[in-house]
Design an enzyme around this catalytic site. Structure first.
Site, PDB file in Angstrom:
ATOM      1  N   GLU A  34       0.836  -1.202   0.000  1.00 17.97           N
ATOM      2  CA  GLU A  34       0.000   0.000   0.000  1.00 17.97           C
ATOM      3  C   GLU A  34       0.873   1.255   0.000  1.00 17.97           C
ATOM      4  OE1 GLU A  34      -4.180   0.359   1.102  1.00 17.97           O
ATOM      5  OE2 GLU A  34      -3.720  -1.001   2.746  1.00 17.97           O
ATOM      6  N   ASN A 150      -4.317 -10.306   3.432  1.00 24.09           N
ATOM      7  CA  ASN A 150      -5.753 -10.066   3.586  1.00 24.09           C
ATOM      8  C   ASN A 150      -6.520 -11.345   3.874  1.00 24.09           C
ATOM      9  OD1 ASN A 150      -6.550  -7.304   3.704  1.00 24.09           O
ATOM     10  ND2 ASN A 150      -5.976  -7.048   1.553  1.00 24.09           N
TER      11      ASN A 150
END
Length: 264
Positions: A34, A150
């Site tokens: 990210e 995730n």
DNA sequence: ATGGCCTGGGTACCAGGA
């Protein structure tokens, strides 16, 4: 050698903390996720000035991943993007060789999935399948695949499994595919192999004081070649980087282990 | 009570995160 992974939730917003982390821990390899940076805005010069080379895959305001290595170890880009992924432009996989360690390193930011049954959830499953395929291609060579998966591998990795019933990150489909990545790549989950029963959370929601209340998930993993697992010395997060000024919502995860060419 | 927070883009508020 020290391997680390950190979802920084914007590299430009977090650059002071990243430089602080590099100085504090001097990791041989740091995998970032990210980064949320345009390709021409990646702070390659600032990182080089601090002593680390970088190979990045940047997609603009979302996602983005990078591999950093200490300059003296060298860094050879291998690929940006994962064969078989649905939306390569999202910049979720990057891979490089670290010649000074004899190690291949991949940084990954797995698709979130949002809601079970959604189109993006199907893309998440396809992304994990593509990862398993790639891990299989790379098995047999010294390898680390690290990043934000995730997926919480087991219920112990979730602060309240009942609250997550029916949610993404905990479904059997996601967990089975994450296990497939490990099996196909002959990889071990560095934290879990050393700490069989500890929660080891790596992410806490910014809201409602979740960090201080201990309400987290373990979704950031360092997957290392099983052949290297005998040389694993330690693995854990540095909580200080989830605190202080402008923290990411993820803590960095570090592992110390013998390098591939140590003969261990 | 399904939101509370943080990011970038852009300059009001929204998408996305997990």
């Amino acid at each position: 050698m020290i391997l680390a992974t950190w979802n920084v939730n914007s590299l430009r917003a977090r650059l002071p903390r990243v430089l602080e982390f590099l100085e504090a821990h001097a990791p041989d390899v740091l995998l970032l996720q990210e980064t949320k940076v345009a390709p021409d805005q990646f702070p390659e010069a600032e990182l080089r000035e601090a002593g680390w080379l970088s190979h990045h895959h940047s997609g603009g305001r979302w996602a983005g991943v990078a591999v950093l290595a200490k300059a003296e170890l060298g860094l050879e880009p291998v690929r940006a993007g994962l064969p078989g992924e649905v939306r390569g432009e999202e910049a979720r996989w990057v891979e490089a060789d670290v010649p000074g360690l004899g190690l291949r390193a991949a940084s990954v930011y797995v698709v979130n999935g949002r809601e079970v049954g959604s189109e993006t959830f199907a893309e998440k499953l396809r992304f994990l399948e593509a990862m398993a395929e790639r891990a299989g291609e790379l098995s047999g060579t010294p390898l680390v695949i690290g990043g934000d998966m995730n997926v919480a591998p087991q219920d112990v990795d979730v602060y309240d499994p009942a609250a997550f019933a029916g949610a993404t990150h905990v479904t059997e489909e996601e967990r089975t595919l994450l296990r497939a990545v490990q099996e196909r790549g002959d990889l071990v989950d560095a934290f879990r192999v050393l700490e069989p029963g500890a929660p080891g959370f790596t992410w806490w929601d910014y809201r409602q004081g979740h960090f201080h209340r201990g309400l987290g998930l373990r979704i950031d993993l360092l997957l290392v070649s099983a052949a290297l697992s005998g040389g694993l010395r330690s693995c854990g997060i540095d909580r200080d980087f989830r605190k202080g000024p402008k923290p990411s919502d993820h803590a960095p995860l570090l592992a110390e282990l013998d390098p591939p060419d140590s003969g261990a």
